[in-house]
Design a protein around this motif. Structure first.
Motif, PDB file in Angstrom:
ATOM      1  N   UNK A 265       0.676  -1.060   0.072  1.00 42.99           N
ATOM      2  CA  UNK A 265       0.008   0.179  -0.005  1.00 42.99           C
ATOM      3  C   UNK A 265       0.890   1.202   0.011  1.00 42.99           C
ATOM      4  N   UNK A 266       1.893   1.241   0.791  1.00 41.57           N
ATOM      5  CA  UNK A 266       2.910   2.305   0.911  1.00 41.57           C
ATOM      6  C   UNK A 266       3.554   2.697  -0.323  1.00 41.57           C
ATOM      7  N   UNK A 267       4.014   1.602  -0.866  1.00 44.16           N
ATOM      8  CA  UNK A 267       4.746   1.678  -2.019  1.00 44.16           C
ATOM      9  C   UNK A 267       3.877   2.079  -3.471  1.00 44.16           C
ATOM     10  N   UNK A 268       2.597   1.558  -3.431  1.00 44.40           N
ATOM     11  CA  UNK A 268       1.728   2.107  -4.526  1.00 44.40           C
ATOM     12  C   UNK A 268       1.466   3.426  -4.354  1.00 44.40           C
ATOM     13  N   UNK A 269       1.245   3.996  -3.093  1.00 48.68           N
ATOM     14  CA  UNK A 269       0.990   5.534  -2.927  1.00 48.68           C
ATOM     15  C   UNK A 269       2.122   6.384  -3.193  1.00 48.68           C
ATOM     16  N   UNK A 270       3.346   5.783  -3.285  1.00 49.23           N
ATOM     17  CA  UNK A 270       4.372   6.638  -3.540  1.00 49.23           C
ATOM     18  C   UNK A 270       5.057   6.044  -4.859  1.00 49.23           C
ATOM     19  N   UNK A 271       4.938   5.075  -5.366  1.00 44.78           N
ATOM     20  CA  UNK A 271       5.140   4.903  -6.804  1.00 44.78           C
ATOM     21  C   UNK A 271       4.410   4.239  -7.836  1.00 44.78           C
ATOM     22  N   UNK A 272       3.252   4.209  -7.363  1.00 47.96           N
ATOM     23  CA  UNK A 272       1.941   3.748  -8.276  1.00 47.96           C
ATOM     24  C   UNK A 272       2.186   2.191  -8.928  1.00 47.96           C
ATOM     25  N   UNK A 273       2.934   1.565  -8.182  1.00 53.09           N
ATOM     26  CA  UNK A 273       3.202   0.023  -8.850  1.00 53.09           C
ATOM     27  C   UNK A 273       3.188  -0.703  -7.566  1.00 53.09           C
ATOM     28  N   UNK A 274       3.123  -2.057  -7.482  1.00 45.99           N
ATOM     29  CA  UNK A 274       3.387  -3.081  -6.748  1.00 45.99           C
ATOM     30  C   UNK A 274       4.835  -3.239  -6.071  1.00 45.99           C
ATOM     31  N   UNK A 275       5.020  -3.423  -5.015  1.00 50.26           N
ATOM     32  CA  UNK A 275       6.314  -3.655  -4.313  1.00 50.26           C
ATOM     33  C   UNK A 275       6.775  -5.036  -4.660  1.00 50.26           C
ATOM     34  N   UNK A 276       5.709  -5.839  -5.081  1.00 56.07           N
ATOM     35  CA  UNK A 276       5.984  -7.319  -5.129  1.00 56.07           C
ATOM     36  C   UNK A 276       6.556  -7.653  -6.555  1.00 56.07           C
ATOM     37  N   UNK A 277       6.777  -6.573  -7.371  1.00 56.82           N
ATOM     38  CA  UNK A 277       7.313  -6.665  -8.611  1.00 56.82           C
ATOM     39  C   UNK A 277       8.842  -6.086  -8.837  1.00 56.82           C
ATOM     40  N   UNK A 278       9.206  -5.551  -7.332  1.00 56.15           N
ATOM     41  CA  UNK A 278      10.612  -5.001  -7.319  1.00 56.15           C
ATOM     42  C   UNK A 278      11.528  -6.081  -6.725  1.00 56.15           C
ATOM     43  N   UNK A 279      12.834  -5.913  -7.133  1.00 56.39           N
ATOM     44  CA  UNK A 279      13.865  -6.724  -6.549  1.00 56.39           C
ATOM     45  C   UNK A 279      14.468  -6.043  -5.350  1.00 56.39           C
ATOM     46  N   UNK A 280      14.799  -6.596  -4.444  1.00 56.96           N
ATOM     47  CA  UNK A 280      15.785  -6.237  -3.474  1.00 56.96           C
ATOM     48  C   UNK A 280      17.345  -6.307  -3.833  1.00 56.96           C
ATOM     49  N   UNK A 281      17.665  -5.101  -3.920  1.00 58.69           N
ATOM     50  CA  UNK A 281      19.122  -4.985  -4.429  1.00 58.69           C
ATOM     51  C   UNK A 281      20.251  -5.445  -3.439  1.00 58.69           C
ATOM     52  N   UNK A 282      21.137  -5.988  -4.123  1.00 57.52           N
ATOM     53  CA  UNK A 282      22.337  -6.192  -3.190  1.00 57.52           C
ATOM     54  C   UNK A 282      22.948  -5.034  -2.387  1.00 57.52           C
ATOM     55  N   UNK A 283      23.514  -5.156  -1.438  1.00 56.31           N
ATOM     56  CA  UNK A 283      24.297  -4.100  -0.806  1.00 56.31           C
ATOM     57  C   UNK A 283      25.071  -3.300  -1.793  1.00 56.31           C
ATOM     58  N   UNK A 284      25.175  -1.898  -1.777  1.00 57.36           N
ATOM     59  CA  UNK A 284      26.003  -1.080  -2.962  1.00 57.36           C
ATOM     60  C   UNK A 284      27.417  -0.978  -2.135  1.00 57.36           C
ATOM     61  N   UNK A 285      28.421  -1.804  -2.723  1.00 56.10           N
ATOM     62  CA  UNK A 285      29.774  -1.431  -2.431  1.00 56.10           C
ATOM     63  C   UNK A 285      30.242  -0.180  -2.377  1.00 56.10           C
ATOM     64  N   UNK A 286      29.887   0.887  -3.016  1.00 54.34           N
ATOM     65  CA  UNK A 286      30.249   2.125  -2.750  1.00 54.34           C
ATOM     66  C   UNK A 286      30.106   2.565  -1.015  1.00 54.34           C
ATOM     67  N   UNK A 287      29.027   1.985  -0.594  1.00 56.77           N
ATOM     68  CA  UNK A 287      29.005   2.312   0.857  1.00 56.77           C
ATOM     69  C   UNK A 287      29.480   1.531   1.897  1.00 56.77           C
ATOM     70  N   UNK A 288      30.275   0.561   1.566  1.00 63.53           N
ATOM     71  CA  UNK A 288      30.905  -0.199   2.739  1.00 63.53           C
ATOM     72  C   UNK A 288      32.137   0.390   3.066  1.00 63.53           C
TER      73      UNK A 288
END
Length: 196
Positions: free
Chosen positions: A90-113
């Protein structure tokens, strides 16, 4: 600093999800979101994000504060989606207009290690608690300035955090290290000192 911690949270959560464990991510995300991000980072980043006093450049505001807030929000929502599917969707759809369940969880960004930034996190949070406790004991509201004194903070916080600490706590003058002469010890374990 917060993005380095977020990388740790991503790694731990993904490792647990790979083992079909939801207990670990639920607790890690709760602790990170409430006790690190909300309690400390949001308080610190307000002055940079709003930049009402013009203390920060547009790049520091947009590329630093706004980017980080956006990244943390998106990542936490994605990591919470397997545990809280309906609320996060619900929050994701309110912010971005699509389902969060179609999104990938990205790996950690090594730039921030960055171990140096990670090592600053605990002293930063302890410094905040010390200043909040001092203001409470002195009968000051959290948004009142500390007048008539110099706060001495731990050296580890100096290079990147000085502007945020001054703005966040309304400290007129901040120095780093241990003062000479007579001073008041606000926190021995960190240590934090006040010279009046």
């Amino acid at each position: 600093m917060i993005l380095a911690k977020l990388n740790e949270v991503i790694r731990a959560s993904l490792n647990a999800y790979n083992d079909f464990d939801v207990y670990v991510p639920a607790n890690i995300l709760y602790d990170f979101t409430w006790h690190v991000f909300a309690d400390h980072y949001l308080e610190a980043v307000k002055s940079r994000a709003y930049n009402r006093d013009g203390l920060f450049t547009e790049r520091q505001q947009r590329g630093g504060a706004w980017f980080t807030l956006y990244r943390v929000l998106r990542t936490v929502l994605k990591l919470l989606a397997p545990i809280m599917p309906f609320v996060t969707d619900q929050v994701w759809r309110s912010l971005y207009g699509e389902s969060i369940h179609r999104q990938l969880i990205e790996d950690p960004d090594p730039r921030f290690d960055n171990k140096e930034y990670l090592n600053m996190l605990e002293p930063f949070m302890e410094f905040n608690r010390t200043i909040w406790t001092y203001k409470n004991r002195a009968g000051l509201s959290l948004n009142e300035p500390i007048d008539g004194g110099v706060i001495y903070a731990p050296e580890v916080l100096k290079p990147p955090l000085e502007p945020e600490l001054k703005a966040m706590h309304k400290i007129r003058e901040i120095k780093f290290g241990k003062p000479a002469g007579s001073y008041e010890v606000l926190d021995e374990s960190l240590p934090v000192y006040l010279i009046k």
